[in-house]
Design a protein around this motif. Structure first.
Motif, PDB file in Angstrom:
ATOM      1  N   TRP A   1      -0.335   6.634  -1.183  1.00 40.52           N
ATOM      2  CA  TRP A   1      -0.215   5.256  -1.306  1.00 40.52           C
ATOM      3  C   TRP A   1       1.261   4.981  -1.652  1.00 40.52           C
ATOM      4  O   TRP A   1       1.806   4.256  -0.801  1.00 40.52           O
ATOM      5  CB  TRP A   1      -1.032   4.802  -2.249  1.00 40.52           C
TER       6      TRP A   1
ATOM      7  N   GLN B   1     -11.297   2.353   0.362  1.00 42.50           N
ATOM      8  CA  GLN B   1     -10.193   2.208   0.951  1.00 42.50           C
ATOM      9  C   GLN B   1      -9.978   3.395   2.129  1.00 42.50           C
ATOM     10  O   GLN B   1      -9.458   3.409   3.044  1.00 42.50           O
ATOM     11  CB  GLN B   1      -8.994   1.945   0.352  1.00 42.50           C
TER      12      GLN B   1
ATOM     13  N   ARG C   1     -13.072  -6.250  -1.950  1.00 47.18           N
ATOM     14  CA  ARG C   1     -12.940  -5.286  -1.119  1.00 47.18           C
ATOM     15  C   ARG C   1     -14.549  -5.179  -0.414  1.00 47.18           C
ATOM     16  O   ARG C   1     -14.677  -4.875   0.818  1.00 47.18           O
ATOM     17  CB  ARG C   1     -12.751  -4.088  -1.597  1.00 47.18           C
TER      18      ARG C   1
ATOM     19  N   PRO D   1      -3.775  -5.142  -3.957  1.00 43.60           N
ATOM     20  CA  PRO D   1      -4.623  -4.439  -2.789  1.00 43.60           C
ATOM     21  C   PRO D   1      -3.701  -3.849  -1.674  1.00 43.60           C
ATOM     22  O   PRO D   1      -3.534  -4.177  -0.727  1.00 43.60           O
ATOM     23  CB  PRO D   1      -4.918  -5.765  -2.172  1.00 43.60           C
TER      24      PRO D   1
ATOM     25  N   PRO E   1      -2.200  -1.382   0.788  1.00 43.82           N
ATOM     26  CA  PRO E   1      -2.737  -0.513   1.748  1.00 43.82           C
ATOM     27  C   PRO E   1      -2.289   0.893   1.735  1.00 43.82           C
ATOM     28  O   PRO E   1      -1.294   1.353   1.210  1.00 43.82           O
ATOM     29  CB  PRO E   1      -2.682  -1.002   3.020  1.00 43.82           C
ATOM     30  N   SER E   2      -3.100   1.888   1.999  1.00 39.63           N
ATOM     31  CA  SER E   2      -2.723   3.341   2.164  1.00 39.63           C
ATOM     32  C   SER E   2      -1.580   3.414   3.173  1.00 39.63           C
ATOM     33  O   SER E   2      -1.239   2.585   3.901  1.00 39.63           O
ATOM     34  CB  SER E   2      -3.731   4.154   2.542  1.00 39.63           C
TER      35      SER E   2
ATOM     36  N   GLU F   1      -2.923   2.970   6.528  1.00 37.42           N
ATOM     37  CA  GLU F   1      -3.476   1.672   7.060  1.00 37.42           C
ATOM     38  C   GLU F   1      -2.077   0.831   7.404  1.00 37.42           C
ATOM     39  O   GLU F   1      -2.138  -0.199   8.208  1.00 37.42           O
ATOM     40  CB  GLU F   1      -4.243   1.005   5.846  1.00 37.42           C
ATOM     41  N   LEU F   2      -1.015   1.163   6.565  1.00 38.72           N
ATOM     42  CA  LEU F   2       0.219   0.437   6.837  1.00 38.72           C
ATOM     43  C   LEU F   2       0.828   0.778   7.849  1.00 38.72           C
ATOM     44  O   LEU F   2       1.197  -0.282   8.946  1.00 38.72           O
ATOM     45  CB  LEU F   2       1.203   0.808   5.579  1.00 38.72           C
TER      46      LEU F   2
ATOM     47  N   GLU G   1      -1.128  -1.016  10.799  1.00 37.96           N
ATOM     48  CA  GLU G   1      -0.877  -2.403  10.791  1.00 37.96           C
ATOM     49  C   GLU G   1       0.490  -2.823  11.709  1.00 37.96           C
ATOM     50  O   GLU G   1       0.735  -3.592  12.315  1.00 37.96           O
ATOM     51  CB  GLU G   1      -0.691  -2.979   9.224  1.00 37.96           C
TER      52      GLU G   1
END
Length: 909
Positions: free
Chosen positions: A104, A187, A230, A449, A451-452, A455-456, A459
């Motif tokens: 993270w 997550q 979540r 929140p 994101p990891s 996930e980033l 995105e």
């Protein structure tokens, strides 16, 4: 250990700030370890000899390492003293935060499993980092959902779970850390999965214990809300966020202030602004200052020194029209002088907020997104929340989250999409850097929140796709081994064959994922490899089934088998396959299994409900759509379907109403005229009414839902709501359907409800108050109905029955002149008023004769009541005109009636 010492240690772990427990404890080994954990020096804590007291291994064989569960390796007897409990809690926090640092916040973690796991020489060779990672990923799969296989250091998260699952009789904050671990675990999974009820219930005894510390209490509520968010429980999340704001004393409100948003704006206009103020926290240093305190001992945290903190950069907009930020020219909000508690704040110079309050504002921003449409004022509202946080950066992670939210908001606007993409790329690039301390980055990581890493990056790749940069997105997805997105990229480039080839290569071993490559060559049987990769392999077979419809059912069944009948994705895919082919009974069977595995996925419940409607299994359909609206209360379609189910159920909710009339009144299909359904209990009608009333909030432009709402409102006696629904239908459909958009039967019933004899109203009333209430209700409905006619219906459409209903309403009010005009307007729309020369239909002509006689009678009755009315002239003109148009019917018996009528009118003049 003293109780006071334990409380100080637990609070230090929760807040991320070391609280001095007092003299006499500095030399205790466990104190040094806990302090290392709080300061982010996980390698020091895990390499400490004290770690052997927690991570002691049982005598195990190589086969136990490969095949046995991870929890069986550790020798964890029941804690006999409080010191053991505190150490276990401290190392659980160390493992959880080490996993967060690796995935993270960054920077890269400088510790390996071998540093604290004392494997024997016989087992050390088998217990490689790669094997341990694969076992941890396999055990982290939960509820039929696989964990992300390229997560770094997954064994740390698994150890945190194992340690926090132990009984804690003396450390009261262990359930809070369990909550945090569940939030991180969610997550890591492909889809959110329901958590045990004990995750929330175990926190109830903790609330009184932390209530004396307002910030701690606010954090607890905030983190409960984030987990509810979540899990898509948005109402519960909103409640927790509001509690958090009350606990910390955060004051906030959306308001307006004069300002300018563009460079060339000449005059000031009202701009949306969030006024917010933190409560005074005395003279104690704010928690964010912890990152600016350099370490005094020789121990170094897993990152840069604390004094080297550098916040993420907010990129400039550099637009030739938009200003970097709104320039407020007013020193006071629009309503500041009236009722606002924050009216003393200057919108252009608000005070800095405490970082915890910034976290709450960002969470409230998420709630705005979830309870409103994704366009219009909502984006402006969210921007106001985000800009308030960005204006005063105070913490690395919180500022990162605020910049990420701003990037998401700006991604849909032409003038801001460039900064959105560049900012997102900058946030991805900063993760491995050493621009701030580990403790600074982890300080509020549980309260936002964020994101990891993967996930980033995902995105960012999705944003590339939205901009048409598909190859760059494809490169990111391939590096992250997100094969479903890789396939979609190839499909968007019109090369679906490449996607199929990749999936087949993965399944057949010609293409291997990174962890498989690392572990290849090690001594493990194909059976063991298959077990370790079962969740991901099942997902790949489902993906291949999506790509090859001809063999889809075989691929989905194989995925189900490989997963050990645990893959929710396989059952969801099978259910969708059968539903699309009209095999509803099979679809229901598959989807029941899917929702049993993972009950949080809205789409599965929705398709299950639709299949049950086709099979007339009303009770299961009701349960399915009830779960749909519980998961997403903005789903107007599910509300509509739920109402439809209620109208087809008996009182007990078990038996369908099986008659032809109800079948014809299918929801969403307007009938030509109203057909009563006496077999539907009133209680079910009321449930349907409430469901539709909720649904139209989110499907405001769906005229079919408004039609359903109108009919049900009439059935349950909510006549005002029926008026409102009819008005919305006319607004939506008048341009396309004309007068057909008006349900004339409903309109006439509404008029009848107002104009019925007052004695009928009093007949059902037992006393003076009841009579007064009945008259008040009639009067209120009259005003609504008149507004419906004059503002909505008549300016758009007209017909014979519409004008007649309007005239009847005016007659009830003794407005004779207007009533007479409305009756004349209705005549012009009638058969008699529109008949043309050369008409040959005798039946039509006879109907028209009756209409002529009727309008003449109306003129005779109303004309004398209107001052200055020339009703005789009007009547003669109507009869004479009609006779002139229909001379072809002189031989009909009714012709003599017309001539006699004309003669009578001449004599009356």
């Amino acid at each position: 250990m003293e109780t006071q010492l334990v409380e100080a240690i637990e609070k230090s772990l929760l807040t991320g700030q070391w609280i001095d427990p007092g003299s006499g404890h500095e030399t205790l080994p466990h104190i040094d370890v806990i302090k290392s954990v709080v300061e982010g020096s996980f390698s020091h804590a895990l390499k400490s000899p004290t770690a052997g007291r927690v991570f002691a291994l049982r005598p195990i064989k190589t086969s136990d390492i490969v095949d046995g569960p991870i929890s069986s390796w550790l020798d964890l007897p029941e804690a006999q003293d409080i010191e053991t409990e505190v150490l276990r809690l401290g190392y659980a926090v160390a493992c959880l935060h080490a996993f967060l640092q690796a995935n993270w916040t960054g920077p890269d973690l400088q510790v390996q499993y071998a540093d604290f796991l004392p494997f024997s020489p016989e087992t050390a060779e088998a217990a490689t980092e790669e094997l341990l990672d694969r076992k941890a990923v396999s055990e982290l799969s939960y509820g039929g959902e696989p964990a992300y296989h390229l997560a770094r250091g997954p064994l740390f998260l698994r150890f945190a779970q194992i340690l926090l699952a132990l009984p804690y009789s003396r450390c009261s904050t262990a359930p809070w850390w369990s909550l945090r671990t569940w939030l991180v675990h969610q997550q890591v999974l492909d889809e959110p999965v329901a958590v045990p009820d004990s995750v929330f219930s175990s926190l109830h005894p903790l609330i009184p214990a932390v209530s004396s510390d307002r910030d701690l209490l606010g954090q607890l509520h905030l983190e409960q809300g984030l987990l509810e968010h979540r899990l898509s429980n948005n109402k519960s999340a909103a409640d927790y966020f509001a509690r958090a704001a009350r606990a910390t004393g955060l004051e906030y409100e959306l308001s307006g202030a004069l300002g300018r948003r563009t460079r060339f704006q000449q005059s000031d206009v009202s701009q949306l602004v969030l006024l917010a103020e933190s409560r005074p926290r005395g003279e104690s240093p704010p928690r964010e200052s912890n990152s600016a305190i350099a370490s005094k001992d020789a121990r170094e945290p897993d990152g840069p020194s604390a004094g080297a903190t550098k916040l993420p950069e907010s990129l400039a907009l550099n637009d030739d029209t938009l200003l970097e930020q709104t320039k407020f020219t007013s020193s006071q909000a629009a309503d500041g002088s009236i009722t606002s508690r924050l009216g003393h704040l200057d919108p252009a110079a608000q005070p800095a907020l405490h970082p915890l309050d910034q976290c709450i504002l960002l969470s409230l921003c998420l709630n705005v997104k979830n309870t409103s449409p994704a366009h219009g004022l909502t984006n402006e509202e969210m921007s106001a929340f985000v800009n308030r946080v960005i204006a005063h950066p105070a913490n690395w992670s919180v500022h990162t989250m605020a910049l990420l939210l701003r990037s998401r908001l700006e991604a849909t606007r032409t003038r801001t999409v460039e900064r959105s993409t560049l900012q997102l790329q900058a946030l991805v690039d900063q993760m491995p850097t050493a621009d701030s301390s580990v403790s600074e980055r982890l300080l509020y990581i549980h309260d936002i929140p964020l994101p990891s890493r993967w996930e980033l990056e995902r995105e960012l790749a999705l944003q590339y796709i939205s901009l048409g940069v598909t190859k760059s997105a494809l490169a990111i997805f391939e590096r992250l081994e997100m094969w479903e997105e890789v396939v979609k990229c190839w499909q968007s480039m019109e090369r679906p064959d490449k996607g199929v080839a990749i999936v087949r290569d993965l399944l057949e071993g010609r293409k291997a994922e990174a962890d498989v490559v690392l572990s290849r060559g090690k001594e493990s049987t194909s059976h063991r490899r298959g077990f370790l990769d079962a969740a991901r392999e099942a997902k790949l077979w489902c993906l291949l089934g999506d790509l090859e419809p001809a063999n889809a059912i075989n691929h989905y069944n194989r995925a189900w088998s490989i997963s050990g009948e645990k893959s929710g994705r396989a059952m969801r895919s099978l259910g969708g396959y059968h539903f699309s082919r009209g095999e509803y009974a099979r679809a229901i069977s598959c989807l029941r299994r899917a929702v049993a595995i993972n009950p949080l996925l809205h789409r599965s419940w929705f398709v299950l409900g639709c299949a049950c409607i086709r099979e007339e299994d009303w009770e299961t359909a009701r349960q399915a759509f009830s779960r749909c609206v519980a998961i997403d209360d903005e789903d107007g379609e599910s509300w509509n379907n739920l109402a439809s189910v209620y109208l087809r159920m008996e009182e007990a909710g078990q038996k369908p109403v099986a008659n032809d009339e109800d079948a014809e009144r299918d929801m969403g299909a307007p009938a030509d005229e109203e057909k009563p359904a006496p077999s539907v209990p009133f209680s079910n009608k009321m449930l349907a009414f409430r469901a539709l009333k909720q649904g139209i909030k989110y499907r405001y432009d769906d005229w079919r839902m408004w039609y359903n709402y109108m009919i049900v409102s009439m059935d349950v006696g909510e006549l005002s709501e029926a008026c409102r629904a009819l008005g919305r239908i006319v607004e939506e459909r008048a341009g396309k359907d004309g007068a057909k958009c008006v349900d004339e039967v409903v309109l006439e019933r509404l008029v009848d409800a107002v104009t019925r004899d007052p004695t009928d109203v009093q007949a059902g009333a037992t006393g003076g108050q009841d009579v007064a209430a009945a008259h008040a209700a009639t009067s209120g409905l009259f005003r609504i109905l008149m507004d419906l006619f004059e503002r909505t219906i008549l300016p758009r459409v007209s017909s014979f029955r519409i004008f007649r209903a309007y005239a009847k309403l005016l007659t009830w009010q003794s407005r004779w002149e207007e009533a007479l005009k409305a009756y004349l307007d209705s005549y012009r729309c009638s058969t008699a008023g529109t008949i043309e020369k050369g008409e040959t239909d005798v039946g039509k002509w006879r109907e028209a004769v009756g209409e002529v006689e009727e309008i003449v009678d109306l003129l005779r009755n109303f004309g004398p009541r209107v001052d200055g009315s020339k009703w005789q002239l009007q009547a003669r003109s109507i009869v004479r005109t009609f006779i002139g148009r229909t001379k072809d019917f002189e031989d009909e018996p009714e012709w003599e009636r017309l001539t006699s009528l004309l003669e009578e009118l001449r004599k009356e003049d």
